[in-house]
Design a protein around this motif. Structure first.
Motif, PDB file in Angstrom:
ATOM      1  N   UNK A  66       0.830  -1.208   0.000  1.00 46.23           N
ATOM      2  CA  UNK A  66       0.000   0.000   0.000  1.00 46.23           C
ATOM      3  C   UNK A  66       0.863   1.255   0.000  1.00 46.23           C
ATOM      4  N   UNK A  67       1.935   1.241   0.779  1.00 45.22           N
ATOM      5  CA  UNK A  67       2.838   2.398   0.788  1.00 45.22           C
ATOM      6  C   UNK A  67       3.556   2.541  -0.553  1.00 45.22           C
ATOM      7  N   UNK A  96      -8.950  -0.944  -7.191  1.00 43.86           N
ATOM      8  CA  UNK A  96      -9.871  -2.085  -7.149  1.00 43.86           C
ATOM      9  C   UNK A  96     -10.664  -2.080  -5.841  1.00 43.86           C
ATOM     10  N   UNK A  97     -11.963  -2.365  -5.986  1.00 46.18           N
ATOM     11  CA  UNK A  97     -12.837  -2.484  -4.817  1.00 46.18           C
ATOM     12  C   UNK A  97     -13.587  -3.819  -4.854  1.00 46.18           C
ATOM     13  N   UNK A 103     -10.641  -3.189  -1.364  1.00 49.07           N
ATOM     14  CA  UNK A 103     -11.228  -1.871  -1.141  1.00 49.07           C
ATOM     15  C   UNK A 103     -10.507  -1.137  -0.018  1.00 49.07           C
ATOM     16  N   UNK A 104     -10.189  -1.881   1.047  1.00 47.41           N
ATOM     17  CA  UNK A 104      -9.464  -1.282   2.174  1.00 47.41           C
ATOM     18  C   UNK A 104      -8.090  -0.788   1.753  1.00 47.41           C
ATOM     19  N   UNK A 105      -7.378  -1.591   0.968  1.00 44.43           N
ATOM     20  CA  UNK A 105      -6.052  -1.191   0.492  1.00 44.43           C
ATOM     21  C   UNK A 105      -6.145   0.027  -0.419  1.00 44.43           C
ATOM     22  N   UNK A 110      -5.186   5.788  -1.268  1.00 44.25           N
ATOM     23  CA  UNK A 110      -5.680   7.117  -1.653  1.00 44.25           C
ATOM     24  C   UNK A 110      -5.526   8.130  -0.517  1.00 44.25           C
ATOM     25  N   UNK A 111      -5.788   7.677   0.699  1.00 46.59           N
ATOM     26  CA  UNK A 111      -5.673   8.579   1.846  1.00 46.59           C
ATOM     27  C   UNK A 111      -4.208   9.002   2.041  1.00 46.59           C
TER      28      UNK A 111
END
Length: 466
Positions: A66-67, A96-97, A103-105, A110-111
């Motif tokens: 994710x990073x 992707x969701x 979705x969490x990743x 994005x955050x």
């Protein structure tokens, strides 16, 4: 006595072609280097007579992916601010969701990219990735291997894989110099840099300039211009077989001349099967007018779709498919790996075809290495598979801005042009060949057959300096 043990880190199979299936290893041995492949691929390199140390359990920290994805988004954001050019948006992949986890990743990425889209924020993410990877078992196992083996240098074959981060960090933490090779001519504008090393080996002065532009924390003294081993095989004529043998092995007609249609992956060119059909229609027309032509279709090695089946069946009188001899280890595109025999097959395909037609790939350089022309498809089909896809997106990519102010390829701007373009392309005196050779010199250090030697010279300078 100078330590000449060099670890060649293969984090995935992408580097096999350049560093295992070329003369790279043989040249290193000739220079009295102790060459050991630190192997994270499924291939057993001892079968090729190479020394290897296999990597097991190369598992990254759960947050690193994710990073890493956030880092890419941040770098693209910063590139847009720096250049005022929206082309960098086209290098983003959709989030992707499909599942709760994905979705969490996606939301996390994005955050993080939203809250860290600054030079300071990017530096924080770079450090977070390193800190996360230093906590993994993979990192500590890498430390153990390096402490035991004590190599003079770790050279990574590809700057993109997440699996390269931990072993390179381990080497740096032990004071062992590290380097990475920038894998492809289009990688730097895409923000594909995942690893950070002490030195960076690049294809050309142009790529060096790009590297320093996109990654200002890298110093000019850290960049080594060598060229890529990717094109070296084209200059080894001992791998060529006779025209008669090649035609017999691949069920080709000795009375015909062939052009090559080189396929793209589904993402790059969703309408590729229609373009192949347009070329087949043109070849039929040429044959009605007294020519004897055929098409060798070489699909993209990571495309196993059935999208070409109907065209191949409907035009079997002019199209002969020759499948790439890559090995499929898993489902991901990066688990479909090159083989030595496919390099020979590609080289002989080029030697026995008159020209290549495709959508904007580096095959232009493979063909011009054999003094043959390339035609780039440059029109959208009427019934597009994806409504917002366009060839304009492809040719707007930054790496195509390296084209010199010369005629370097034959541009197919309309399906009605294909007949005349093929006629021009099979002309051995085509003016685009000279232009393509100039482009080749811009994107890859010349002489192209000396790339592996230059890489070893760079390694030698580094380990003696260190």
């Amino acid at each position: 006595m100078q330590n000449k043990k060099i670890f060649i880190l293969l984090p995935d199979g992408i580097g096999l072609r350049n560093f295992a299936y070329s003369d790279f290893q043989a040249i290193g041995l000739k220079e009295n280097f102790d060459v050991i492949f630190w192997n994270n691929t499924p291939f057993d390199l001892t079968e090729l007579g190479f020394k290897e140390i296999r990597i097991h359990n190369s598992k990254s920290n759960p947050f690193t992916e994710s990073y890493k994805n956030a880092r890419k988004q941040i770098e693209l954001n910063l590139n847009i601010r720096k250049t005022q050019d929206r082309v960098y948006d086209t290098y983003r992949f959709p989030f992707s969701y499909a599942t709760v986890l994905k979705a969490g990743k996606s939301l996390f990425t994005q955050m993080v990219s939203f809250t860290h889209s600054s030079k300071y924020g990017l530096n924080r993410i770079r450090e977070k990735i390193k800190n996360k990877e230093r906590r993994t078992l993979y990192y500590h196992k890498s430390l153990e291997t390096l402490q035991k083996e004590k190599p003079a240098m770790v050279f990574c074959t590809n700057q993109r894989p997440m699996s390269a981060i931990a072993p390179l960090l381990a080497a740096q933490d032990l004071g062992i110099p590290t380097a990475t090779f920038i894998f492809s001519w289009d990688n730097l504008p895409k923000a594909t840099m995942v690893v950070e090393t002490d030195y960076y080996f690049v294809w050309s002065d142009l790529m060096k300039k790009e590297l320093l532009f996109y990654y200002p924390y890298i110093l000019e003294s850290q960049v080594v211009v060598t060229g890529t081993p990717q094109f070296e095989s084209h200059f080894d004529k001992s791998k060529l077989i006779s025209r008669e043998d090649f035609f017999e092995q691949n069920n080709l007609d000795l009375h015909k001349k062939y052009i090559c249609y080189s396929g793209d992956d589904v993402t790059t060119c969703p309408d590729d099967s229609k373009y192949l059909e347009d070329v087949a229609v043109a070849v039929r027309e040429l044959n009605k007018n007294g020519n004897a032509l055929g098409i060798i279709f070489r699909r993209c090695p990571v495309d196993f779709s059935d999208r070409y089946d109907k065209v191949l069946k409907d035009y079997q009188d002019v199209i002969v498919p020759i499948e790439p001899l890559w090995q499929k280890i898993g489902e991901g595109w990066n688990t479909i790996l090159p083989t030595q025999i496919d390099i020979d097959l590609q080289m002989n395909t080029i030697a026995n075809t008159e020209m290549v037609v495709n959508l904007g790939s580096s095959m232009v350089f493979d063909y011009v290495a054999h003094d043959k022309a390339c035609a780039f498809i440059n029109y959208d089909v009427t019934d597009k598979k994806i409504s917002d896809w366009s060839v304009k997106k492809i040719y707007n990519y930054v790496h195509f801005r390296s084209i010199p102010n010369l005629e370097t390829v034959l541009w197919i701007n309309n399906p009605d042009d294909i007949v005349s373009i093929i006629e021009s392309g099979i002309d051995k005196k085509s003016s685009v060949i000279e232009g393509a050779q100039e482009w080749f010199k811009i994107i890859n250090q010349h002489s192209p057959q000396e790339a592996s030697k230059r890489i070893w010279e760079g390694i030698k300078v580094i380990i003696y300096k260190e």
